[in-house]
Design a protein around this motif. Structure first.
Motif, PDB file in Angstrom:
ATOM      1  N   GLN A 456      30.519 -17.921 -57.282  1.00  7.73           N
ATOM      2  CA  GLN A 456      30.591 -18.382 -58.669  1.00  7.73           C
ATOM      3  C   GLN A 456      31.761 -17.745 -59.407  1.00  7.73           C
ATOM      4  OE1 GLN A 456      27.291 -19.896 -60.781  1.00  7.73           O
ATOM      5  NE2 GLN A 456      27.316 -18.195 -62.231  1.00  7.73           N
ATOM      6  N   GLN A 457      32.019 -16.478 -59.157  1.00  9.00           N
ATOM      7  CA  GLN A 457      33.119 -15.817 -59.862  1.00  9.00           C
ATOM      8  C   GLN A 457      34.488 -16.263 -59.343  1.00  9.00           C
ATOM      9  OE1 GLN A 457      32.429 -11.560 -60.394  1.00  9.00           O
ATOM     10  NE2 GLN A 457      30.288 -11.965 -60.949  1.00  9.00           N
ATOM     11  N   GLN A 458      34.562 -16.695 -58.102  1.00 14.47           N
ATOM     12  CA  GLN A 458      35.791 -17.306 -57.613  1.00 14.47           C
ATOM     13  C   GLN A 458      36.067 -18.613 -58.351  1.00 14.47           C
ATOM     14  OE1 GLN A 458      38.227 -16.319 -55.347  1.00 14.47           O
ATOM     15  NE2 GLN A 458      37.190 -14.346 -55.593  1.00 14.47           N
ATOM     16  N   TYR A 459      35.003 -19.359 -58.603  1.00 11.20           N
ATOM     17  CA  TYR A 459      35.124 -20.606 -59.376  1.00 11.20           C
ATOM     18  C   TYR A 459      35.542 -20.306 -60.819  1.00 11.20           C
ATOM     19  CZ  TYR A 459      32.628 -23.351 -62.933  1.00 11.20           C
ATOM     20  OH  TYR A 459      32.259 -23.976 -64.084  1.00 11.20           O
ATOM     21  N   ILE A 460      34.929 -19.299 -61.432  1.00  9.45           N
ATOM     22  CA  ILE A 460      35.291 -18.918 -62.806  1.00  9.45           C
ATOM     23  C   ILE A 460      36.762 -18.541 -62.872  1.00  9.45           C
ATOM     24  CG2 ILE A 460      34.923 -17.163 -64.596  1.00  9.45           C
ATOM     25  CD1 ILE A 460      31.967 -17.097 -63.731  1.00  9.45           C
ATOM     26  N   LEU A 461      37.218 -17.733 -61.917  1.00  9.63           N
ATOM     27  CA  LEU A 461      38.611 -17.307 -61.885  1.00  9.63           C
ATOM     28  C   LEU A 461      39.543 -18.507 -61.738  1.00  9.63           C
ATOM     29  CD1 LEU A 461      40.721 -15.022 -61.721  1.00  9.63           C
ATOM     30  CD2 LEU A 461      40.319 -14.969 -59.240  1.00  9.63           C
ATOM     31  N   LYS A 462      39.189 -19.432 -60.859  1.00  5.93           N
ATOM     32  CA  LYS A 462      40.028 -20.617 -60.614  1.00  5.93           C
ATOM     33  C   LYS A 462      40.238 -21.409 -61.902  1.00  5.93           C
ATOM     34  CE  LYS A 462      39.739 -25.142 -58.320  1.00  5.93           C
ATOM     35  NZ  LYS A 462      38.946 -25.985 -57.367  1.00  5.93           N
ATOM     36  N   TYR A 463      39.159 -21.672 -62.619  1.00  2.00           N
ATOM     37  CA  TYR A 463      39.290 -22.523 -63.800  1.00  2.00           C
ATOM     38  C   TYR A 463      39.838 -21.783 -65.010  1.00  2.00           C
ATOM     39  CZ  TYR A 463      37.607 -26.754 -61.706  1.00  2.00           C
ATOM     40  OH  TYR A 463      37.519 -27.887 -60.930  1.00  2.00           O
ATOM     41  N   LEU A 464      39.604 -20.495 -65.114  1.00  3.22           N
ATOM     42  CA  LEU A 464      40.241 -19.748 -66.196  1.00  3.22           C
ATOM     43  C   LEU A 464      41.757 -19.749 -66.001  1.00  3.22           C
ATOM     44  CD1 LEU A 464      37.893 -16.692 -66.872  1.00  3.22           C
ATOM     45  CD2 LEU A 464      38.207 -18.761 -68.243  1.00  3.22           C
TER      46      LEU A 464
END
Length: 571
Positions: A456-464
């Motif tokens: 989930q945090q990889q996804y958060i990082l990607k979209y930020l």
């Protein structure tokens, strides 16, 4: 500041001491840190340090969270009623009763019909007989409330709880009938609580509204509880307390700059508090043998009036977790709304409301057709044979942890369905909008995926990275239904829902917060009551950020985000 230790309390002589906050405004002034040495227990308690105490209560400072809190010292019992959840509401009511006696009486008068309903139900619970408003028993019960300030404070707190969480149903007699309430110990608790906070705020640069405890600041103007008037709602050494209320003993008056007084009553206002050291076994047995008999508010709401106005005038109105069950949108706001998920459980449509909307877990169910056969259409067909979706349809409450992370095509289908129901809202599924100079990034995080936090945090990082667009200057607020992680969550570490493992483990996310002009985060999901506070300031990525969680209730139709946004951040 000269500090002398006294039995059970402190005597402080203030000599023009500038109680200036540190740069972060989250750390204690040196004058208060010096008080740690007065209490021997602080040497063996590295986290919760005692700053001030009396016989029954203490003020502590959490060295990790930088929070000030008032706690009972363990012996005094708040309520002998099993599972009584109104303590914070009653403490808040006690402070407001002192500061705004006219407004609190107006609030009670607004709820007259609801209060009468509670009294009639209370009498029925102990007599099994119906009474009307003209009966002697009813009149005696109603008048008793306004003959005893400590009981009136309790009623005020119960009605605040009613407006925030819905109608009460359990143990009504002990809560609304003075004859039964005298055995609960609550009046004695309220007395001792008020005695402590008056000592505290008179002695130290501390302020409280009965919920929050803060270092005294100069700008304490906030919305009065339950009203949209700008008046002080925090108790300080400067508070103009109604002189007709005497809650302090005569000898205590001498040592304080001013006191709180309760008028002599025909009935004895208080006895000795109920103490666990004397009655702990009886109370434990009462709780152990207690048979729950509460009724869900949705079944009792029809018997009560809705008193709080339906419309609010917030310019940036934040609200989440409405969970509308009747197909209607429950409030009106004609400005800019930030809906933080879980808005509807009954396929609500609203063509008028404007603003932005992020997806919560209940939206995933609410957009599904009521006729499951229709789901074979082109929108839902791609997901029908996937294990997570089949489990989700069969037993959603046991399948939340299986949901795909927010970078998934299913959420585009959810967005498409929501856009049809809320045509003037921008549904932010990993997108952003700019409104009045503020960039709002909406990330789709329906639930907290604790065991899959790395993914989930990889996804958060990607979209930020994608949505910040190398724009380091525009002030930015990040919105998600479930919090991004613990560091940007309003959830208390004492909550059953808190999981210490839901922390930020991706250093590149924290690096983004250091580099970009991110000023705050907004979430919902955890149903944090307004009595626990709707916002706080945290430190993350070497900057101070606000965190907001504002769930819907009839008394709380939204949080005014403009209170936290510095004017220089907006146009």
């Amino acid at each position: 500041m000269k500090v002398n230790k006294v039995e059970g309390s402190l005597s402080v002589v203030k000599k023009n001491v500038p109680f200036k906050l540190t740069e972060t405004e989250m750390e204690l002034p040196a004058e208060l840190v010096a008080l740690f040495d007065l209490y021997p227990e602080n040497t063996r308690r590295p986290v919760n340090k005692t700053i001030f105490r009396n016989e029954y209560f203490k003020l502590t400072y959490n060295m990790n969270t930088k929070d000030l809190d008032v706690f009972s010292r363990g012996d005094i019992v708040y309520s002998a009623i099993p599972y009584d959840t109104a303590r914070n509401y009653i403490q808040h009511a006690a402070i407001q009763y002192l500061l705004h006696p006219e407004e609190t009486r107006e609030y009670l008068n607004m709820h007259k019909n609801n209060l009468e309903t509670y009294i009639k139900l209370s009498i029925f619970q102990i007599t099994h007989k119906r009474v009307n408003k003209n009966s002697i028993k009813f009149k005696q019960a109603y008048n008793a409330i306004f003959q005893n300030p400590l009981f009136e404070i309790q009623i005020l707190g119960r009605l605040l709880q009613h407006d925030e969480t819905g109608p009460l149903s359990a143990n009504l007699a002990g809560k609304f009938l003075f004859s039964e309430n005298v055995n609960t110990g609550i009046s004695e608790y309220v007395y001792e609580y008020l005695r402590f906070v008056v000592q505290l705020t008179t002695t130290l640069p501390i302020t409280t509204d009965g919920k929050k405890v803060e270092i005294l600041k100069s700008n304490l103007l906030e919305k009065t509880f339950a009203y949209n008037r700008n008046e002080k709602k925090f108790l300080t050494y400067q508070s103009d307390i109604n002189p007709e209320l005497i809650l302090m003993n005569q000898e205590e008056k001498i040592s304080l700059e001013r006191s709180v007084i309760v008028e002599k009553q025909p009935l004895d206002l208080r006895n000795k508090p109920i103490l666990r050291s004397e009655s702990g076994k009886e109370i434990a047995e009462l709780k152990k043998n207690y048979i729950p008999h509460s009724v869900h508010p949705k079944y009792t709401e029809k018997y009560f009036e809705k008193v709080i106005p339906k419309e609010n005038t917030n310019l940036l109105n934040v609200v989440s977790d409405i969970h509308s069950l009747d197909g209607k949108f429950p409030f009106v706001n004609k400005s800019f709304n930030i809906l933080v998920g879980d808005i509807s459980n009954s396929q609500v449509t609203n063509e008028d409301i404007k603003g932005i909307y992020v997806i919560g877990n209940h939206e995933l169910l609410d957009i599904l057709p009521r006729n499951r056969k229709v789901m074979k259409n082109k929108n839902f067909k791609p997901f029908l044979n996937t294990p997570w979706f089949e489990n989700f349809l069969e037993n959603p409450d046991e399948s939340w942890y299986m949901l795909p992370v927010g970078d998934h095509s299913f959420y585009e289908v959810v967005k498409f369905e929501l856009e049809k129901r809320f045509p003037q809202m921008s549904i932010l599924n990993n997108t952003h909008v700019v409104h009045d100079g503020i960039r709002y990034i909406g990330l789709t995080i329906p639930v907290a995926l604790v065991k899959r936090k790395k993914e989930q945090q990889q996804y958060i990082l990607k979209y930020l990275n994608k949505l910040l667009e190398n724009d380091y200057d525009t002030p930015t607020i990040i919105i998600s239904h479930a919090p991004l992680f613990n560091e940007l969550s309003m959830l208390s570490t004492k909550s059953r829902a808190y999981n210490k493992d839901y922390n930020c483990i991706e250093p590149k996310i924290e690096k983004l917060f250091k580099e970009y002009n991110i000023i705050g985060a907004i979430h919902g999901h955890h149903h944090i009551p307004a009595s626990a506070g709707r916002s706080k300031i945290v430190k993350f990525g070497d900057r101070e950020l606000f965190v907001v969680c504002s769930i819907y209730s009839s008394i709380n139709t939204g949080f005014e985000l403009m209170e936290l946004i510095n004017p220089q951040h907006s146009n």
